[in-house]
Design a protein around this motif. Structure first.
Motif, short mmCIF file in Angstrom:
data_model
loop_
_atom_site.label_atom_id
_atom_site.label_comp_id
_atom_site.label_asym_id
_atom_site.label_seq_id
_atom_site.Cartn_x
_atom_site.Cartn_y
_atom_site.Cartn_z
N ARG A 95 0.84 -1.20 0.00
CA ARG A 95 0.00 0.00 0.00
C ARG A 95 0.87 1.25 0.00
NH1 ARG A 95 -3.56 1.11 3.70
NH2 ARG A 95 -5.11 1.63 2.15
N ASN A 96 1.53 1.52 -1.12
CA ASN A 96 2.42 2.68 -1.18
C ASN A 96 1.77 3.88 -1.85
OD1 ASN A 96 2.35 1.62 -3.72
ND2 ASN A 96 4.56 1.64 -4.03
N GLU A 97 0.49 3.77 -2.20
CA GLU A 97 -0.21 4.88 -2.87
C GLU A 97 -0.84 5.85 -1.89
OE1 GLU A 97 -3.28 2.00 -1.76
OE2 GLU A 97 -1.31 1.76 -2.65
N ILE A 98 -0.77 5.57 -0.59
CA ILE A 98 -1.41 6.46 0.38
C ILE A 98 -0.40 7.49 0.89
CG2 ILE A 98 -3.12 4.76 1.07
CD1 ILE A 98 -1.55 4.23 3.59
N SER A 99 -0.93 8.57 1.40
CA SER A 99 -0.10 9.67 1.92
C SER A 99 0.52 9.27 3.25
CB SER A 99 -0.98 10.90 2.12
OG SER A 99 -0.29 11.90 2.84
N LEU A 111 3.74 6.84 0.64
CA LEU A 111 4.59 5.95 1.42
C LEU A 111 5.71 5.38 0.55
CD1 LEU A 111 2.06 3.90 3.59
CD2 LEU A 111 3.15 6.08 4.07
N SER A 112 6.91 5.33 1.12
CA SER A 112 8.06 4.75 0.44
C SER A 112 9.10 4.37 1.48
CB SER A 112 8.66 5.73 -0.57
OG SER A 112 9.33 6.78 0.11
N TRP A 113 10.04 3.57 1.05
CA TRP A 113 11.13 3.18 1.95
C TRP A 113 12.01 4.38 2.29
CZ3 TRP A 113 10.39 -0.89 4.66
CH2 TRP A 113 9.64 -1.95 4.15
N LYS A 114 11.99 5.40 1.45
CA LYS A 114 12.76 6.62 1.74
C LYS A 114 12.28 7.26 3.05
CE LYS A 114 13.66 7.80 -3.07
NZ LYS A 114 13.37 8.74 -4.15
N LEU A 115 10.97 7.20 3.29
CA LEU A 115 10.43 7.76 4.54
C LEU A 115 10.93 6.98 5.75
CD1 LEU A 115 6.75 8.42 3.44
CD2 LEU A 115 8.55 10.11 3.77
N VAL A 116 11.01 5.66 5.61
CA VAL A 116 11.51 4.84 6.71
C VAL A 116 12.98 5.18 6.97
CG1 VAL A 116 11.94 2.48 7.49
CG2 VAL A 116 9.86 3.00 6.21
N ILE A 117 13.76 5.33 5.91
CA ILE A 117 15.18 5.68 6.05
C ILE A 117 15.32 7.07 6.67
CG2 ILE A 117 17.29 6.21 4.76
CD1 ILE A 117 16.39 3.94 2.80
N ARG A 118 14.49 8.02 6.24
CA ARG A 118 14.52 9.36 6.83
C ARG A 118 14.21 9.29 8.33
NH1 ARG A 118 9.66 13.08 5.47
NH2 ARG A 118 8.78 11.75 7.08
N ASN A 119 13.21 8.49 8.70
CA ASN A 119 12.86 8.35 10.12
C ASN A 119 13.99 7.69 10.90
OD1 ASN A 119 10.47 9.62 9.63
ND2 ASN A 119 9.19 7.82 9.91
N ILE A 120 14.67 6.73 10.30
CA ILE A 120 15.82 6.10 10.97
C ILE A 120 16.90 7.15 11.21
CG2 ILE A 120 17.72 4.46 10.66
CD1 ILE A 120 15.64 2.62 9.27
N PHE A 121 17.13 8.02 10.24
CA PHE A 121 18.10 9.11 10.42
C PHE A 121 17.68 10.00 11.59
CE2 PHE A 121 19.26 13.55 9.61
CZ PHE A 121 20.64 13.43 9.69
N LEU A 122 16.40 10.35 11.65
CA LEU A 122 15.91 11.19 12.76
C LEU A 122 16.03 10.46 14.10
CD1 LEU A 122 12.80 12.81 11.05
CD2 LEU A 122 14.95 13.95 11.69
N LEU A 123 15.79 9.16 14.10
CA LEU A 123 15.95 8.36 15.33
C LEU A 123 17.40 8.38 15.79
CD1 LEU A 123 13.63 5.37 14.44
CD2 LEU A 123 13.26 7.01 16.28
N LEU A 124 18.33 8.26 14.85
CA LEU A 124 19.76 8.33 15.21
C LEU A 124 20.12 9.71 15.75
CD1 LEU A 124 21.31 6.36 12.20
CD2 LEU A 124 21.10 5.59 14.58
N LEU A 125 19.53 10.74 15.19
CA LEU A 125 19.76 12.10 15.68
C LEU A 125 19.23 12.24 17.11
CD1 LEU A 125 20.79 14.91 15.04
CD2 LEU A 125 18.60 15.39 13.95
N ILE A 126 18.09 11.66 17.40
CA ILE A 126 17.53 11.71 18.76
C ILE A 126 18.43 10.94 19.73
CG2 ILE A 126 15.61 10.89 20.20
CD1 ILE A 126 13.76 11.65 17.82
N ILE A 127 18.94 9.80 19.30
CA ILE A 127 19.88 9.04 20.15
C ILE A 127 21.12 9.88 20.43
CG2 ILE A 127 21.42 7.03 20.22
CD1 ILE A 127 19.21 5.52 18.64
N TRP A 128 21.63 10.56 19.41
CA TRP A 128 22.80 11.42 19.59
C TRP A 128 22.50 12.52 20.61
CZ3 TRP A 128 23.95 16.60 18.47
CH2 TRP A 128 25.30 16.92 18.50
#
Length: 185
Positions: A95-99, A111-128
């Motif tokens: 279901r990648n056609e939804i917002s 929805l895309s895997w890019k969003l998941v990768i972006r969120n992982i980057f933000l999670l790493l920033l929060i850990i930092w």
């Protein structure tokens, strides 16, 4: 290094505040996005939407002011994990056609895997940020030092945000009640 920590806090805080603000302005649209994820019962969507928006805004304010560091970071971390899991579940379902429903400065995308990768980057920033002291730009330090000019500026910003939050929340609560009534008709 303290300036870099403040800058990183501001980045995450801006992302959360602007996302929360855009969702409040378009609460019906945001509720529809949550519904499209097909992860929670329709009857609680208005309440979940309000809860998530409130958490985003409170985390953003906490990061800007540098208060309740660990609670704010843990809450923001949890929120991003929940969002990432919801996106991943829907991507696995095909279901990648939804917002994504992200909003704010990051925009809204399908929805895309890019969003998941972006969120992982933000999670790493929060850990930092977890391991860095919130010294520079921290309202608690400003109050201890007693610089009245800094205190006045921070209070003006805080009062402005709280006023905006109260006005928007009252509109949001009215909207949630209307939406909940439509669901139960």
């Amino acid at each position: 290094m303290e300036e870099i920590t403040l800058y990183m806090r501001s980045i995450v805080g801006t992302i959360l505040l602007t996302a929360g603000y855009m969702k409040i302005k378009n609460i019906h649209e945001h509720s529809q996005v949550i519904k499209e994820y097909r992860l929670i019962p329709n009857s609680i969507i208005p309440y979940v939407a309000f809860f998530l928006i409130t958490i985003e805004i409170m985390c953003g304010i906490g990061l800007y002011l540098g208060v309740y560091k660990y609670f704010t970071l843990l809450t923001a971390f949890t929120l991003l994990v929940v969002y990432s899991v919801a996106i991943t579940i829907n991507l696995v379902r095909g279901r990648n056609e939804i917002s994504c429903g992200c909003g704010g400065v990051l925009g809204t995308h399908n929805l895309s895997w890019k969003l998941v990768i972006r969120n992982i980057f933000l999670l790493l920033l929060i850990i930092w940020l977890w391991f860095k002291p919130f010294v520079f730009g921290n309202i608690e330090n400003v109050l201890i030092r007693g610089n009245w000019l800094e205190i006045s500026v921070i209070m003006i910003i805080l009062i402005s945000w709280l006023t905006l939050l109260v006005v928007t929340t009252s509109k949001l609560m009215s909207s949630i009640n209307t939406q909940a009534q439509r669901l139960f008709e």
